[in-house]
Design a protein around this motif. Structure first.
Motif, PDB file in Angstrom:
ATOM      1  N   ARG A  37      -2.011  13.355  29.680  1.00 18.49           N
ATOM      2  CA  ARG A  37      -1.309  13.824  28.489  1.00 18.49           C
ATOM      3  C   ARG A  37      -0.842  12.643  27.644  1.00 18.49           C
ATOM      4  O   ARG A  37      -0.990  12.654  26.409  1.00 18.49           O
ATOM      5  CB  ARG A  37      -0.127  14.701  28.880  1.00 18.49           C
ATOM      6  N   GLU A  38      -0.304  11.622  28.290  1.00 21.81           N
ATOM      7  CA  GLU A  38       0.135  10.447  27.547  1.00 21.81           C
ATOM      8  C   GLU A  38      -1.052   9.723  26.929  1.00 21.81           C
ATOM      9  O   GLU A  38      -0.976   9.243  25.784  1.00 21.81           O
ATOM     10  CB  GLU A  38       0.915   9.511  28.464  1.00 21.81           C
ATOM     11  N   ALA A  39      -2.159   9.647  27.663  1.00 17.38           N
ATOM     12  CA  ALA A  39      -3.361   9.008  27.117  1.00 17.38           C
ATOM     13  C   ALA A  39      -3.868   9.759  25.894  1.00 17.38           C
ATOM     14  O   ALA A  39      -4.302   9.150  24.906  1.00 17.38           O
ATOM     15  CB  ALA A  39      -4.434   8.940  28.193  1.00 17.38           C
ATOM     16  N   LEU A  40      -3.802  11.080  25.957  1.00 20.28           N
ATOM     17  CA  LEU A  40      -4.251  11.882  24.832  1.00 20.28           C
ATOM     18  C   LEU A  40      -3.337  11.692  23.625  1.00 20.28           C
ATOM     19  O   LEU A  40      -3.802  11.627  22.478  1.00 20.28           O
ATOM     20  CB  LEU A  40      -4.298  13.362  25.226  1.00 20.28           C
ATOM     21  N   GLN A  41      -2.038  11.580  23.855  1.00 18.58           N
ATOM     22  CA  GLN A  41      -1.109  11.339  22.761  1.00 18.58           C
ATOM     23  C   GLN A  41      -1.419  10.008  22.074  1.00 18.58           C
ATOM     24  O   GLN A  41      -1.298   9.882  20.850  1.00 18.58           O
ATOM     25  CB  GLN A  41       0.329  11.356  23.274  1.00 18.58           C
ATOM     26  N   GLN A  42      -1.842   9.022  22.862  1.00 12.85           N
ATOM     27  CA  GLN A  42      -2.210   7.739  22.276  1.00 12.85           C
ATOM     28  C   GLN A  42      -3.444   7.867  21.396  1.00 12.85           C
ATOM     29  O   GLN A  42      -3.534   7.256  20.326  1.00 12.85           O
ATOM     30  CB  GLN A  42      -2.446   6.712  23.382  1.00 12.85           C
ATOM     31  N   VAL A  43      -4.412   8.666  21.848  1.00  9.02           N
ATOM     32  CA  VAL A  43      -5.612   8.898  21.032  1.00  9.02           C
ATOM     33  C   VAL A  43      -5.232   9.586  19.730  1.00  9.02           C
ATOM     34  O   VAL A  43      -5.679   9.196  18.642  1.00  9.02           O
ATOM     35  CB  VAL A  43      -6.644   9.737  21.808  1.00  9.02           C
ATOM     36  N   LEU A  44      -4.385  10.612  19.833  1.00 13.60           N
ATOM     37  CA  LEU A  44      -3.971  11.351  18.635  1.00 13.60           C
ATOM     38  C   LEU A  44      -3.153  10.483  17.686  1.00 13.60           C
ATOM     39  O   LEU A  44      -3.142  10.715  16.468  1.00 13.60           O
ATOM     40  CB  LEU A  44      -3.159  12.583  19.045  1.00 13.60           C
ATOM     41  N   ALA A  45      -2.459   9.480  18.233  1.00 11.35           N
ATOM     42  CA  ALA A  45      -1.635   8.598  17.407  1.00 11.35           C
ATOM     43  C   ALA A  45      -2.437   7.478  16.761  1.00 11.35           C
ATOM     44  O   ALA A  45      -1.928   6.741  15.912  1.00 11.35           O
ATOM     45  CB  ALA A  45      -0.504   7.993  18.252  1.00 11.35           C
ATOM     46  N   THR A  46      -3.714   7.352  17.158  1.00 16.35           N
ATOM     47  CA  THR A  46      -4.559   6.298  16.600  1.00 16.35           C
ATOM     48  C   THR A  46      -4.862   6.598  15.133  1.00 16.35           C
ATOM     49  O   THR A  46      -5.259   7.710  14.768  1.00 16.35           O
ATOM     50  CB  THR A  46      -5.874   6.190  17.383  1.00 16.35           C
ATOM     51  N   GLU A  47      -4.667   5.615  14.305  1.00 13.65           N
ATOM     52  CA  GLU A  47      -4.856   5.803  12.863  1.00 13.65           C
ATOM     53  C   GLU A  47      -6.299   6.192  12.548  1.00 13.65           C
ATOM     54  O   GLU A  47      -7.249   5.595  13.064  1.00 13.65           O
ATOM     55  CB  GLU A  47      -4.498   4.511  12.120  1.00 13.65           C
ATOM     56  N   GLY A  48      -6.444   7.212  11.736  1.00  9.73           N
ATOM     57  CA  GLY A  48      -7.760   7.610  11.260  1.00  9.73           C
ATOM     58  C   GLY A  48      -8.491   8.622  12.112  1.00  9.73           C
ATOM     59  O   GLY A  48      -9.583   9.066  11.740  1.00  9.73           O
ATOM     60  N   VAL A  49      -7.931   9.023  13.245  1.00 15.15           N
ATOM     61  CA  VAL A  49      -8.590  10.012  14.097  1.00 15.15           C
ATOM     62  C   VAL A  49      -8.412  11.408  13.497  1.00 15.15           C
ATOM     63  O   VAL A  49      -7.286  11.852  13.244  1.00 15.15           O
ATOM     64  CB  VAL A  49      -8.033   9.973  15.530  1.00 15.15           C
ATOM     65  N   ASP A  50      -9.518  12.102  13.269  1.00 21.40           N
ATOM     66  CA  ASP A  50      -9.482  13.419  12.625  1.00 21.40           C
ATOM     67  C   ASP A  50      -9.623  14.580  13.611  1.00 21.40           C
ATOM     68  O   ASP A  50      -9.021  15.632  13.428  1.00 21.40           O
ATOM     69  CB  ASP A  50     -10.607  13.520  11.582  1.00 21.40           C
ATOM     70  N   ASP A  51     -10.451  14.392  14.631  1.00 18.96           N
ATOM     71  CA  ASP A  51     -10.717  15.456  15.600  1.00 18.96           C
ATOM     72  C   ASP A  51     -10.737  14.860  17.005  1.00 18.96           C
ATOM     73  O   ASP A  51     -11.319  13.787  17.219  1.00 18.96           O
ATOM     74  CB  ASP A  51     -12.068  16.135  15.329  1.00 18.96           C
ATOM     75  N   VAL A  52     -10.126  15.587  17.950  1.00 20.25           N
ATOM     76  CA  VAL A  52     -10.112  15.145  19.338  1.00 20.25           C
ATOM     77  C   VAL A  52     -10.528  16.315  20.221  1.00 20.25           C
ATOM     78  O   VAL A  52     -10.007  17.427  20.080  1.00 20.25           O
ATOM     79  CB  VAL A  52      -8.728  14.623  19.771  1.00 20.25           C
ATOM     80  N   LEU A  53     -11.465  16.063  21.116  1.00 21.10           N
ATOM     81  CA  LEU A  53     -11.928  17.042  22.097  1.00 21.10           C
ATOM     82  C   LEU A  53     -11.500  16.569  23.472  1.00 21.10           C
ATOM     83  O   LEU A  53     -11.673  15.394  23.806  1.00 21.10           O
ATOM     84  CB  LEU A  53     -13.449  17.168  22.032  1.00 21.10           C
ATOM     85  N   TYR A  54     -10.943  17.495  24.275  1.00 21.33           N
ATOM     86  CA  TYR A  54     -10.615  17.152  25.660  1.00 21.33           C
ATOM     87  C   TYR A  54     -11.280  18.163  26.580  1.00 21.33           C
ATOM     88  O   TYR A  54     -11.125  19.378  26.413  1.00 21.33           O
ATOM     89  CB  TYR A  54      -9.110  17.149  25.906  1.00 21.33           C
TER      90      TYR A  54
END
Length: 335
Positions: free
Chosen positions: A76-93
């Motif tokens: 969950r924390e790793a995913l929050q870091q991905v979502l917090a990355t500048e410019g990321v529009d879509d995330v699939l888990y």
């Protein structure tokens, strides 16, 4: 040209590699990652083990990742870091662990899409139960996930060393393996798993628990008849099922000599028992956890019952099979 930045995050253990020893991939999941990469997705594969240990297991399994391998303590924390990355529009888990999926699904970020996958099957049927509770989609196999995501899925070249059970697992989520053609948007030949499976001895015993996870009534009935004919060793007397419709197949079976119909009866009874056990093993709740374009026909198995009732009447084994299917589905949230 699509300029959106998209990141796909996959669990390693049980999703990409089998849990048992982690020495072989879940069938075609590496090819699924390649398909995502070809569509411009950045890929991250997460493990709770050390990266060196995970790389060793990937090498033993013959898997080359088209993305990054990372050790994470909290997904969950790793995913929050991905979502917090500048410019990321879509995330699939994607994960096979229902508790992790449940935790991550509560993120609330509109850019995030969470999908459960049967994978190695370790967490079934709990995976299906929890995904139904949290309105998450469940992918039944790599071809099914590729169709849900709309990405290409290439099959390995040359000899493929799948077991009969691995070949059979690829039937889940297909429409009609005997009709041929490509699975929607993937380029994946629907008859490819069946061709591989038929090369295995007594292939029908591996196929029967998976037939109930075909998406269409036509597919279920045709593969049921095809497998029963082979199990009963009809040989040259068997019907070529692939080019026929379900009603025509039933009509042909009705006109078989009485001794042949009786001979087939016990095989149909055994096949239905395995089919229903296969639905229970994964969890009937998975029928509710479907992408809108990849829904399973709700009456797909009942239609096979109807065909068999036309052939044999209201026999006890058929009545019992109907009851067992109802019991298997009884715990679902809504039907």
């Amino acid at each position: 040209m699509n300029t959106r930045r998209r990141v796909a995050c996959f669990d390693l253990e049980g999703t990409l590699l089998e849990h048992e020893g982690l020495r072989r991939p879940v069938p075609l999941m590496p090819a699924l990652l390649e398909g995502l990469a070809s569509k411009g997705w950045a890929l991250e594969v997460w493990t709770r083990t050390t990266v060196s240990y995970a790389r060793q297991r990937l090498e033993e399994a013959g898997v080359e990742l088209p993305g990054q391998l990372q050790q994470v303590e909290s997904k969950r924390e790793a995913l929050q870091q991905v979502l917090a990355t500048e410019g990321v529009d879509d995330v699939l888990y994607v994960d096979d662990n229902p508790r992790t999926l449940e935790d991550i699904a509560q993120s609330g970020d509109q850019r995030l899409r969470v999908i459960g996958v049967v994978g190695s099957g370790k967490y079934c049927p709990d995976l299906s139960i929890r995904c139904a509770q949290f309105s998450l989609q469940v992918a039944l196999s790599a071809p099914d996930l590729a169709a849900i995501l709309g990405v290409p899925l290439a099959v390995p070249e040359g000899e493929v060393g799948f077991t009969a059970q691995q070949w059979a697992s690829l039937l889940r989520g297909l429409d009609d393996p005997l009709a041929g053609g490509a699975l929607a948007e993937t380029g994946f030949a629907q008859d490819w798993p069946l061709r591989g499976l038929r090369a295995a001895g007594q292939w029908w015993s591996a196929a029967w628990p998976q037939i109930g996870w075909l998406t269409t009534a036509e597919g279920v009935w045709k593969l049921l008849v095809e497998s029963v004919q082979d199990a009963a060793e009809l040989g040259e007397e068997a019907l070529e099922v692939s080019g026929r419709e379900g009603g025509d197949i039933t009509g042909w079976l009705r006109h078989l000599p009485g001794a042949q119909k009786v001979h087939l009866e016990s095989f149909f009874a055994g096949a239905l028992e395995s089919l229903i056990q296969g639905i229970a093993l994964i969890g009937a709740e998975a029928e509710l956890c479907r992408h809108q374009g990849r829904a399973l026909q709700r009456d797909r198995v009942e239609t096979a019952f109807d065909h068999l009732e036309t052939l044999y009447g209201k026999k006890a084994w058929l009545t019992n099979a109907r009851g067992q299917l109802q019991e298997t589905r009884a715990r679902t949230l809504s039907f």
